[in-house]
Design an enzyme around this catalytic site. Structure first.
Site, PDB file in Angstrom:
ATOM      1  CG  HIS A 189       9.363   2.795   2.336  1.00 33.86           C
ATOM      2  ND1 HIS A 189       8.333   1.856   2.505  1.00 33.86           N
ATOM      3  CD2 HIS A 189       9.366   3.225   0.915  1.00 33.86           C
ATOM      4  CE1 HIS A 189       7.664   1.548   1.278  1.00 33.86           C
ATOM      5  NE2 HIS A 189       8.205   2.312   0.248  1.00 33.86           N
ATOM      6  CG  HIS A 248       7.917   0.056 -11.392  1.00 30.36           C
ATOM      7  ND1 HIS A 248       9.258   0.869 -11.710  1.00 30.36           N
ATOM      8  CD2 HIS A 248       7.575  -0.938 -12.167  1.00 30.36           C
ATOM      9  CE1 HIS A 248       9.374   0.345 -12.736  1.00 30.36           C
ATOM     10  NE2 HIS A 248       8.773  -0.643 -13.381  1.00 30.36           N
ATOM     11  CD  GLU A 264       0.959   0.386 -10.301  1.00 27.78           C
ATOM     12  OE1 GLU A 264       0.714  -0.527 -10.889  1.00 27.78           O
ATOM     13  OE2 GLU A 264       1.781   0.642  -9.549  1.00 27.78           O
ATOM     14  CG  ASP A 315      10.033  -0.374  -5.458  1.00 26.73           C
ATOM     15  OD1 ASP A 315      10.719  -1.335  -5.226  1.00 26.73           O
ATOM     16  OD2 ASP A 315       9.072   0.070  -4.499  1.00 26.73           O
TER      17      ASP A 315
END
Length: 273
Positions: free
Chosen positions: A18, A41, A113, A160
């Site tokens: 991050h 993701h 998602e 990710d």
């Protein structure tokens, strides 16, 4: 790895990923033209560090929990300021929320998602944010459906994955090929775990053999990657990184290495520009 991210939110791998993500997004903000971020993701978007899952592993205490005293002059400061703005001291923001906090009105974030419950929570977080869009779909499949972006010529694709199934590095490589075909000007960031070197080395070699140009590798190693049953480190491959990012990443990872008591931090060019 076969895990839900709530058990691991705020750990060393999140801190590394991050901090670098915020630096990448910061480069887009230097120009007024709009940009798009596709987060394949996305997860929950924000994690409660007092939850049963987080309390069970307490991994955040060896990650974000060690960074509370960092000052405004730290190379980690831009990211840590966003962490503070994300909902209070007991919450840790995932990549969707960090990205959303940096968007201007002309920019947009698309989140994918595939877990219905997580998607509902993520959607609820952004119901009042008109330039954030949440899809319940497989992130890899979404690359063909959602690229190239319709509203911006600039953009970042963040991949990710949870590495729940075998063959994830192969899927990452195929995703790079798809993105290059559909969005050749786009920047790509690919996160991966480091348990042992063999699969990571094969992934890097595949990128080199495919003659993917301008690839930067950033890795933070907590210990030597010799035990395949442990998460020994994490890496981020950035394709088409912006000018100056390598220096930023080096400063950030070296600071994380010190604060998190890591064994090594590496930033290297995998292929030439």
């Amino acid at each position: 790895m076969n895990y839900r991210h709530a058990f691991h939110a705020g750990n060393f791998a999140d801190c590394m990923k991050h901090a670098l993500l915020v630096s990448l997004l910061g480069h887009f903000l230097r120009k007024p033209s709009p940009f798009m971020v596709l987060d394949t993701h996305a997860g929950l978007g924000r994690y409660d560090l007092t939850s049963e899952e987080a309390e069970k592993t307490q991994e955040w205490k060896e990650g974000i929990g060690l960074l509370a005293e960092e000052g405004p002059d730290s190379p980690l400061a831009p990211w840590l300021e966003l962490v503070k703005k994300s909902g209070g001291p007991h919450y840790y923001p995932g990549s969707p929320l960090l990205t959303a906090l940096m968007l201007r009105p002309q920019d947009e974030l698309i989140c994918c998602e595939k877990h219905p419950e997580d998607k509902r929570k993520l959607y609820g977080m952004f119901t009042r944010t008109p330039n954030v869009f949440v899809h319940e779909r497989d992130g890899y499949e979404a690359l063909r459906a959602l690229l190239p972006p319709k509203t911006a010529k600039r953009g970042l694709v963040l991949i990710d994955p949870p590495f729940e199934e075998p063959g994830e590095f192969d899927r990452l490589f195929q995703a790079v090929q798809t993105i290059h075909t559909r969005f050749p000007t786009g920047m790509i960031a690919l996160w991966y775990p480091i348990k042992h070197r063999t699969p990571v080395r094969a992934f890097h070699t595949a990128l080199e053999d495919a003659e993917i140009s301008n690839v930067l590798v950033a890795e933070l190693l907590m210990r030597k990657p010799v035990d395949p049953d442990r998460l020994n480190g994490a890496g981020l491959v950035v394709i088409k990184p912006p000018y100056g990012f390598a220096e930023q990443a080096t400063a950030q990872l070296n600071r994380l290495k010190t604060l998190l008591h890591a064994e090594d931090a590496v930033v290297k060019q995998l292929t030439a520009e």
